[in-house]
Design an enzyme around this catalytic site. Structure first.
Site, PDB file in Angstrom:
ATOM      1  N   ASP A  26       0.835  -1.204   0.000  1.00 19.85           N
ATOM      2  CA  ASP A  26       0.000   0.000   0.000  1.00 19.85           C
ATOM      3  C   ASP A  26       0.869   1.253   0.000  1.00 19.85           C
ATOM      4  O   ASP A  26       1.991   1.236   0.509  1.00 19.85           O
ATOM      5  CB  ASP A  26      -0.904  -0.026   1.242  1.00 19.85           C
ATOM      6  CG  ASP A  26      -2.052   0.966   1.140  1.00 19.85           C
ATOM      7  OD1 ASP A  26      -2.297   1.495   0.036  1.00 19.85           O
ATOM      8  OD2 ASP A  26      -2.683   1.230   2.176  1.00 19.85           O
ATOM      9  N   ASN A  64     -10.731  -2.508  -6.115  1.00 21.65           N
ATOM     10  CA  ASN A  64      -9.910  -1.613  -6.947  1.00 21.65           C
ATOM     11  C   ASN A  64     -10.491  -1.371  -8.340  1.00 21.65           C
ATOM     12  O   ASN A  64     -10.122  -0.404  -9.011  1.00 21.65           O
ATOM     13  CB  ASN A  64      -8.470  -2.138  -7.091  1.00 21.65           C
ATOM     14  CG  ASN A  64      -7.627  -1.940  -5.850  1.00 21.65           C
ATOM     15  OD1 ASN A  64      -6.677  -2.680  -5.611  1.00 21.65           O
ATOM     16  ND2 ASN A  64      -7.972  -0.945  -5.029  1.00 21.65           N
TER      17      ASN A  64
HETATM   18  C1  FPP Z   1      -1.638   0.201  -3.486  1.00 21.68           C
HETATM   19  O1  FPP Z   1      -1.237   1.555  -3.442  1.00 21.68           O
HETATM   20  C2  FPP Z   1      -1.133  -0.470  -4.682  1.00 21.68           C
HETATM   21  C3  FPP Z   1      -1.893  -1.002  -5.684  1.00 21.68           C
HETATM   22  C4  FPP Z   1      -3.365  -0.998  -5.653  1.00 21.68           C
HETATM   23  C5  FPP Z   1      -1.279  -1.631  -6.874  1.00 21.68           C
HETATM   24  C6  FPP Z   1      -0.106  -2.489  -6.575  1.00 21.68           C
HETATM   25  C7  FPP Z   1       0.479  -2.978  -7.839  1.00 21.68           C
HETATM   26  C8  FPP Z   1       1.806  -3.018  -8.090  1.00 21.68           C
HETATM   27  C9  FPP Z   1       2.855  -2.611  -7.128  1.00 21.68           C
HETATM   28  C10 FPP Z   1       2.256  -3.550  -9.392  1.00 21.68           C
HETATM   29  C11 FPP Z   1       2.440  -5.003  -9.192  1.00 21.68           C
HETATM   30  C12 FPP Z   1       3.084  -5.662 -10.296  1.00 21.68           C
HETATM   31  C13 FPP Z   1       3.485  -6.950 -10.205  1.00 21.68           C
HETATM   32  C14 FPP Z   1       4.200  -7.569 -11.344  1.00 21.68           C
HETATM   33  C15 FPP Z   1       3.234  -7.739  -9.000  1.00 21.68           C
HETATM   34  P1  FPP Z   1      -2.349   2.660  -3.523  1.00 21.68           P
HETATM   35  O2  FPP Z   1      -2.559   3.004  -4.955  1.00 21.68           O
HETATM   36  O3  FPP Z   1      -3.561   2.200  -2.800  1.00 21.68           O
HETATM   37  O4  FPP Z   1      -1.651   3.855  -2.778  1.00 21.68           O
HETATM   38  P2  FPP Z   1      -2.355   4.958  -1.858  1.00 21.68           P
HETATM   39  O5  FPP Z   1      -2.925   4.218  -0.687  1.00 21.68           O
HETATM   40  O6  FPP Z   1      -1.219   5.847  -1.495  1.00 21.68           O
HETATM   41  O7  FPP Z   1      -3.399   5.626  -2.682  1.00 21.68           O
END
Ligand code: FPP
Length: 245
Positions: free
Chosen positions: A21, A69
């Protein structure tokens, strides 16, 4: 002494689950779009999986995209799906070299066809690998998984293949997406949020929970070792008294 040297290799969790996160906030800190954070999050994925493998972790399960999401702005959803495709195709060589076996759990039918194709083909390519099992939870909802398990079992009962008295915890677990995985002993969540967010609710019954304020793109090799060290300092009792364990 670095964190890695302090780890007791005979007591490493065999399965670590991770809620990655904070990508969006990380990007915002640089005045960039959220997808910039997701891109940098992939670097953390690579480092953390390699670090876990180096200390003998057998399974790592990453919360990559929740069912909720899908409700994000279309542009971001598309960007994450594209990122998955490009990350998988870029990382496949490294996964083969490191003997990583790729797996996925979740409602994969929801994925755009190109994304599902890339995922399936990467899983096939790595299916013979015998090293760490890296499971991506994509379009994943734990409640949906539990509901689906109940449905499967109900169908077995309806078809006369199972007696209600024979529905045990094992039968229930066998009908979850994670039937091939042991339960995680350690759950890590980054970005200073203290929530489980519909992740592996059944499977984390006895897991140690580790929360860190670091945002996912900043969570790297040393941070994983620090989390494992913290885990090793705790005593796991499974409901027993200290004297019994
Ligand atoms: C959460 O941060 C992250 C996600 C919803 C996406 C995670 C995906 C990746 C790191 C790419 C993965 C790729 C592979 C190959 C495994 P957020 O967007 O919720 O952050 P925030 O809480 O600051 O808004």
């Amino acid at each position: 002494m670095g964190y890695q040297d302090q780890i007791d290799l005979s007591r490493v969790p065999q399965h670590i689950a991770v809620i990655m996160d904070g990508n969006g906030r990380w990007a915002k800190g640089f005045g960039k779009l959220r997808v910039f954070g997701h891109h940098n999050g992939v670097k953390s994925v690579r480092e953390v999986v390699e670090a876990a493998d180096d200390i003998g972790v057998k399974y790592i399960t990453l919360y990559t995209f929740s069912s909720e999401n899908w409700n994000r702005p279309k542009l971001e959803v598309t960007a994450i799906m594209e990122l998955l495709v490009s990350a998988l195709s870029k990382e496949i060589a490294q996964m083969m070299k490191n003997n990583v076996k790729l797996s996925a759990i979740g409602d994969l039918d929801m994925l755009p066809p190109r994304c599902l194709r890339e995922l399936t083909s990467s899983m096939e390519k790595t299916s013979g690998n015998t090293g760490i099992v890296m499971t991506l939870a994509i379009s994943y909802s734990s409640r949906r998984e539990l509901t689906q398990s109940a449905k499967n079992i109900a169908q077995l009962v309806k078809d006369g293949k199972l007696n209600p008295e024979d529905i045990t915890e094992e039968v229930f677990a066998q009908n979850l997406y994670t039937h091939d995985l042991p339960d995680p002993e350690l759950l890590i969540r980054t970005s200073g949020e203290y929530r489980i967010s519909n992740y592996l609710l059944w499977q984390i019954a006895y897991a140690e929970l580790y929360f860190t304020p670091k945002l996912w793109p900043d969570f790297r090799r040393e941070d994983l070792f620090e989390a494992v060290l913290d885990y090793q300092k705790r005593e796991r009792r499974f409901g027993k008294t200290s004297e019994q364990v």
